[in-house]
Design an enzyme around this catalytic site. Structure first.
Site, PDB file in Angstrom:
ATOM      1  N   PHE A 175      -3.253  -0.940  14.831  1.00 47.09           N
ATOM      2  CA  PHE A 175      -3.049  -1.435  13.473  1.00 47.09           C
ATOM      3  C   PHE A 175      -2.802  -2.947  13.464  1.00 47.09           C
ATOM      4  O   PHE A 175      -3.368  -3.684  12.652  1.00 47.09           O
ATOM      5  CB  PHE A 175      -1.866  -0.703  12.841  1.00 47.09           C
ATOM      6  CG  PHE A 175      -1.475  -1.199  11.477  1.00 47.09           C
ATOM      7  CD1 PHE A 175      -2.138  -0.762  10.346  1.00 47.09           C
ATOM      8  CD2 PHE A 175      -0.417  -2.093  11.315  1.00 47.09           C
ATOM      9  CE1 PHE A 175      -1.776  -1.210   9.079  1.00 47.09           C
ATOM     10  CE2 PHE A 175      -0.049  -2.546  10.065  1.00 47.09           C
ATOM     11  CZ  PHE A 175      -0.725  -2.104   8.937  1.00 47.09           C
ATOM     12  N   ASP A 209       7.806 -13.042  19.223  1.00 48.90           N
ATOM     13  CA  ASP A 209       6.701 -13.674  18.500  1.00 48.90           C
ATOM     14  C   ASP A 209       7.026 -15.131  18.192  1.00 48.90           C
ATOM     15  O   ASP A 209       6.218 -16.039  18.418  1.00 48.90           O
ATOM     16  CB  ASP A 209       6.440 -12.894  17.211  1.00 48.90           C
ATOM     17  CG  ASP A 209       5.202 -13.379  16.461  1.00 48.90           C
ATOM     18  OD1 ASP A 209       4.329 -13.998  17.088  1.00 48.90           O
ATOM     19  OD2 ASP A 209       5.109 -13.121  15.250  1.00 48.90           O
ATOM     20  N   ASP A 231      10.220 -12.845   7.078  1.00 40.92           N
ATOM     21  CA  ASP A 231       9.077 -13.311   7.863  1.00 40.92           C
ATOM     22  C   ASP A 231       8.325 -14.427   7.144  1.00 40.92           C
ATOM     23  O   ASP A 231       7.897 -15.406   7.774  1.00 40.92           O
ATOM     24  CB  ASP A 231       8.135 -12.133   8.139  1.00 40.92           C
ATOM     25  CG  ASP A 231       7.026 -12.484   9.126  1.00 40.92           C
ATOM     26  OD1 ASP A 231       7.341 -12.794  10.283  1.00 40.92           O
ATOM     27  OD2 ASP A 231       5.847 -12.450   8.733  1.00 40.92           O
ATOM     28  N   ASP A 279      -4.854  -6.186  12.001  1.00 46.17           N
ATOM     29  CA  ASP A 279      -4.266  -7.236  11.171  1.00 46.17           C
ATOM     30  C   ASP A 279      -4.682  -8.617  11.646  1.00 46.17           C
ATOM     31  O   ASP A 279      -5.008  -9.498  10.838  1.00 46.17           O
ATOM     32  CB  ASP A 279      -2.734  -7.124  11.198  1.00 46.17           C
ATOM     33  CG  ASP A 279      -2.156  -6.757   9.849  1.00 46.17           C
ATOM     34  OD1 ASP A 279      -2.878  -6.185   9.018  1.00 46.17           O
ATOM     35  OD2 ASP A 279      -0.965  -7.041   9.623  1.00 46.17           O
ATOM     36  N   ASP A 280      -4.657  -8.795  12.962  1.00 45.87           N
ATOM     37  CA  ASP A 280      -5.053 -10.090  13.530  1.00 45.87           C
ATOM     38  C   ASP A 280      -6.526 -10.378  13.241  1.00 45.87           C
ATOM     39  O   ASP A 280      -6.898 -11.507  12.918  1.00 45.87           O
ATOM     40  CB  ASP A 280      -4.821 -10.088  15.038  1.00 45.87           C
ATOM     41  CG  ASP A 280      -3.348 -10.066  15.408  1.00 45.87           C
ATOM     42  OD1 ASP A 280      -2.501 -10.151  14.502  1.00 45.87           O
ATOM     43  OD2 ASP A 280      -3.046  -9.958  16.608  1.00 45.87           O
ATOM     44  N   LYS A 312       0.829  -1.212   0.000  1.00 38.83           N
ATOM     45  CA  LYS A 312       0.000   0.000   0.000  1.00 38.83           C
ATOM     46  C   LYS A 312       0.864   1.262   0.000  1.00 38.83           C
ATOM     47  O   LYS A 312       0.385   2.340  -0.339  1.00 38.83           O
ATOM     48  CB  LYS A 312      -0.921  -0.009   1.229  1.00 38.83           C
ATOM     49  CG  LYS A 312      -1.934  -1.158   1.209  1.00 38.83           C
ATOM     50  CD  LYS A 312      -2.895  -1.096   2.376  1.00 38.83           C
ATOM     51  CE  LYS A 312      -2.260  -1.462   3.701  1.00 38.83           C
ATOM     52  NZ  LYS A 312      -1.846  -2.879   3.783  1.00 38.83           N
ATOM     53  N   ARG A 357       1.786 -13.411  -0.589  1.00 40.29           N
ATOM     54  CA  ARG A 357       2.012 -12.074  -0.047  1.00 40.29           C
ATOM     55  C   ARG A 357       1.625 -11.088  -1.133  1.00 40.29           C
ATOM     56  O   ARG A 357       2.096 -11.167  -2.249  1.00 40.29           O
ATOM     57  CB  ARG A 357       3.490 -11.911   0.342  1.00 40.29           C
ATOM     58  CG  ARG A 357       3.921 -10.514   0.712  1.00 40.29           C
ATOM     59  CD  ARG A 357       3.428 -10.088   2.074  1.00 40.29           C
ATOM     60  NE  ARG A 357       4.006 -10.882   3.152  1.00 40.29           N
ATOM     61  CZ  ARG A 357       3.717 -10.680   4.435  1.00 40.29           C
ATOM     62  NH1 ARG A 357       2.868  -9.724   4.782  1.00 40.29           N
ATOM     63  NH2 ARG A 357       4.257 -11.444   5.380  1.00 40.29           N
ATOM     64  N   LYS A 362       7.371  -5.401  17.239  1.00 39.17           N
ATOM     65  CA  LYS A 362       7.400  -5.987  15.893  1.00 39.17           C
ATOM     66  C   LYS A 362       6.760  -5.079  14.848  1.00 39.17           C
ATOM     67  O   LYS A 362       7.165  -5.086  13.678  1.00 39.17           O
ATOM     68  CB  LYS A 362       6.681  -7.342  15.898  1.00 39.17           C
ATOM     69  CG  LYS A 362       6.727  -8.062  14.559  1.00 39.17           C
ATOM     70  CD  LYS A 362       6.028  -9.411  14.610  1.00 39.17           C
ATOM     71  CE  LYS A 362       6.016 -10.061  13.246  1.00 39.17           C
ATOM     72  NZ  LYS A 362       5.349 -11.372  13.236  1.00 39.17           N
ATOM     73  N   PHE A 407      12.536  -6.197   3.368  1.00 42.11           N
ATOM     74  CA  PHE A 407      13.486  -7.051   4.085  1.00 42.11           C
ATOM     75  C   PHE A 407      12.778  -7.869   5.161  1.00 42.11           C
ATOM     76  O   PHE A 407      12.937  -9.099   5.238  1.00 42.11           O
ATOM     77  CB  PHE A 407      14.580  -6.145   4.680  1.00 42.11           C
ATOM     78  CG  PHE A 407      15.300  -6.678   5.888  1.00 42.11           C
ATOM     79  CD1 PHE A 407      15.839  -7.954   5.910  1.00 42.11           C
ATOM     80  CD2 PHE A 407      15.470  -5.868   7.002  1.00 42.11           C
ATOM     81  CE1 PHE A 407      16.523  -8.431   7.035  1.00 42.11           C
ATOM     82  CE2 PHE A 407      16.144  -6.326   8.124  1.00 42.11           C
ATOM     83  CZ  PHE A 407      16.672  -7.612   8.149  1.00 42.11           C
ATOM     84  N   ASP A 431       7.624 -18.094   8.699  1.00 46.08           N
ATOM     85  CA  ASP A 431       6.248 -18.533   8.927  1.00 46.08           C
ATOM     86  C   ASP A 431       5.795 -19.615   7.953  1.00 46.08           C
ATOM     87  O   ASP A 431       4.709 -20.173   8.107  1.00 46.08           O
ATOM     88  CB  ASP A 431       5.287 -17.339   8.814  1.00 46.08           C
ATOM     89  CG  ASP A 431       5.373 -16.411  10.010  1.00 46.08           C
ATOM     90  OD1 ASP A 431       6.013 -16.802  11.016  1.00 46.08           O
ATOM     91  OD2 ASP A 431       4.806 -15.309   9.951  1.00 46.08           O
TER      92      ASP A 431
END
Length: 357
Positions: free
Chosen positions: A244, A179, A108, A248-249, A62, A117, A205, A103, A112
């Protein structure tokens, strides 16, 4: 070099801050990287590889973080008073934030085991890439400091800008560590899923690099040196960053994957998310046992069991209540402070309030 300077001068004529004008600065910086004393001497196939690394991973989001640097600078100093050079420096730092984001995300996604993405396969999932992506994300971070050292050489705040990026990178990596070790895949330890641990994770994070960093960059470019002003900004922006990440969660579970650009996997990945921490705060022993049996498993039936529990516990409604309260608190804090123009904060809050992606 003359061609690059001419391109930069054209960018600033009648400047309007849009995604398109911001992207033009990306093209300048990317091309500069390809004639860097190191990369410029690489064989053609290596240059083509890294061009693809940058184009695939840096500009696809975005761009809110990066574009915010100019917004902050123009809110503090009248945009009409900004020189061509001021505009270019603001957007260059904005792109440094986007390079930092790239990066983080490439790394990530590997950690994960993510699949998509930004509506495309993760970079490491490209057949030819694999774990070469590990070196690619190191190079993406290196670009940040090449850009800063090239364009801020001799600038009064050169050292402070470098220190800011190093500090925020350290904060973000520390949040990522917490995390990863709080909720490792395949191991469900409900004693670690506390709201205190969760808020520490999201603060370090997400909040610092996504919200404080763009504003601090704009403040440095505006020549603000009063540490008290940075503290005020940090207080508000960390809370905004927490909001924010909680969004996201929520979107990971309830959002449309076609809209948000990725398939939500927090339940399967055993993530310490706001939803699971909130559920555990009010869960009965039977519900905790259900969570233990189903959370962090890849099977669709396990995921469905957790989502059904969330529905029974009214977590979607709890999130909406949290969102309303958080927005009210943030708007009150913004109105009460006098350190910075309110537009510094409201422009960011407007972009994320009730977002769908």
């Amino acid at each position: 070099m003359a061609a690059q300077q001419e391109k930069r001068q054209k960018l600033a004529q009648g400047y309007e801050h849009t995604r398109e004008s911001f992207m033009e600065v990306y093209a300048v910086l990317r091309d500069e990287m390809l004639v860097d004393p190191v990369l410029g001497k690489q064989p053609t196939h290596a240059q083509e590889w890294f061009t693809e690394v940058m184009d695939y991973n840096v500009p696809g989001g975005k761009l809110n973080r990066g574009m915010a640097v100019y917004d902050v600078l123009s809110a503090i100093k009248d945009s009409q008073a900004l020189s061509d050079h001021d505009i270019f420096l603001a957007n260059s730092l904005g792109w440094c934030i986007e390079w930092l984001q790239a990066f983080f995300l490439v790394a990530d996604d590997i950690m994960d085991g993510s699949i998509t993405r930004r509506n495309q396969p993760c970079w490491y999932k490209q057949g030819k890439v694999g774990l070469v992506a590990c070196n690619d994300y190191i190079l993406l971070e290196c670009c940040i400091y090449q850009i800063i050292n090239k364009h801020f050489d001799g600038h009064a705040n050169h050292l402070r800008v470098l220190k800011l990026f190093h500090e925020v990178t350290f904060q973000t990596a520390s949040g990522q560590l917490l995390d990863l070790i709080t909720a490792p895949q395949g191991t469900v330890d409900l004693t670690k899923y506390t709201m205190d641990n969760y808020m520490r994770i999201v603060t370090y994070k997400t909040a610092f690099y996504s919200f404080y960093l763009p504003v601090a960059c704009g403040m440095l470019l505006a020549g603000i040196s009063d540490s008290a002003h940075y503290k005020v900004a940090e207080m508000i922006l960390v809370e905004m960053g927490q909001y924010f990440q909680i969004q996201d969660d929520y979107l990971d579970c309830y959002g449309d994957s076609e809209v948000i650009g990725k398939i939500g996997t927090d339940i399967e990945d055993n993530k310490c998310s706001w939803l699971i921490c909130t559920a555990l705060q009010q869960a009965t022993e039977a519900q905790k046992e259900l969570i233990k049996e189903n959370y962090g498993h890849k099977d669709a039936a396990n995921v469905s069991a957790i989502k059904t529990l969330y529905k029974e516990m009214g977590l979607e409604e709890k999130y909406k209540s949290y969102e309303a309260d958080s927005y009210e608190t943030l708007t009150a804090q913004i109105a009460a402070q006098t350190a910075l123009p309110q537009a510094v904060f409201t422009s960011l809050l407007k972009k994320i309030y009730k977002r769908s992606k």
